[in-house]
Design an enzyme around this catalytic site. Sequence first.
Site, PDB file in Angstrom:
ATOM      1  N   HIS A  31       0.832  -1.205   0.000  1.00 11.50           N
ATOM      2  CA  HIS A  31       0.000   0.000   0.000  1.00 11.50           C
ATOM      3  C   HIS A  31       0.868   1.256   0.000  1.00 11.50           C
ATOM      4  CE1 HIS A  31      -3.420  -2.457   2.097  1.00 11.50           C
ATOM      5  NE2 HIS A  31      -3.104  -2.913   0.897  1.00 11.50           N
ATOM      6  N   HIS A 193      -8.806  -2.665  -5.633  1.00 10.06           N
ATOM      7  CA  HIS A 193      -7.721  -2.835  -4.663  1.00 10.06           C
ATOM      8  C   HIS A 193      -6.645  -3.772  -5.198  1.00 10.06           C
ATOM      9  CE1 HIS A 193      -5.791  -2.525  -0.781  1.00 10.06           C
ATOM     10  NE2 HIS A 193      -5.478  -3.801  -0.959  1.00 10.06           N
ATOM     11  N   ASP A 197      -2.708  -3.033  -5.359  1.00 11.85           N
ATOM     12  CA  ASP A 197      -1.625  -3.941  -4.992  1.00 11.85           C
ATOM     13  C   ASP A 197      -0.633  -4.113  -6.142  1.00 11.85           C
ATOM     14  OD1 ASP A 197      -2.498  -4.422  -2.411  1.00 11.85           O
ATOM     15  OD2 ASP A 197      -3.518  -6.302  -2.902  1.00 11.85           O
ATOM     16  N   HIS A 220       0.475 -11.109  -5.207  1.00 12.17           N
ATOM     17  CA  HIS A 220       1.831 -10.644  -4.934  1.00 12.17           C
ATOM     18  C   HIS A 220       2.908 -11.604  -5.450  1.00 12.17           C
ATOM     19  CE1 HIS A 220       0.105  -7.483  -2.588  1.00 12.17           C
ATOM     20  NE2 HIS A 220      -0.407  -8.309  -1.697  1.00 12.17           N
TER      21      HIS A 220
END
Length: 243
Positions: A31, A193, A197, A220
């Site tokens: 973030h 969101h 990311d 990720h």
Amino acid sequence: KAIPALYDRVGETRLGKVLEQDGASVGVVEHLMAAIAGAGIDDLLITLDGPEPPILDGDALSYLALLDEAGRAEQSRPRTAIKVLKPVIVEQGQKNGGMARAALLPADALSYRLEISFPQSPIGEQAFDFAFSAQGFRDQIAPARTFGFLAELEALNRLNLARGASLENTLALDESGVVNKDRMRFADEFVRHKILDAVGDMALAGSPLIARFAGFRSGHGINNALLRALFADPGSYRQVELS
């Protein structure tokens, strides 16, 4: 100890990006990194006295507000970017049997296309296209709060991560839907969101990208694998000076 915010310092990616070097580590940096990239900041020293940056409001907008308050200074040296010259694609199997895919494609400007699929949850399928700009990031992406299932939040806490996560700053889901739906800012906040990311993950390239990021169920781990694949092939990119 100092840890460069670079893709090759990433260790853990299961529940957030963890940067590691010389026995030191800092977790859940995405973030903050997204806000730094969204603000167009290239040179910044971040000092922490804990295991991770604070979650604040579960978004990147909170960090943008702090960066605005701090101000910034222009440097005399030219700003550079990494221009992707040919497609770089990574695919990974997922524990539920599906596939995840992430790609960096040649383009004249930075953009993101992300599709998510949670068929066994209230999220379902969502997709979003985002042509990157500082104002667009601030308006369309930065306010999107992080989300997760209540069981995942408990797992994070057991790993001593996301200690500040609560129903005030995290969209929490159970089998019936969003527990704290009053905290939602967008109808498609989940995919927004995920783009947030991805912006934070791609910021670990070390310079802004000139490319189209395309992800399907990407997270990720695969995003980091994508950067590693990019830099493993010197013919897939070149450094360019920004005007």
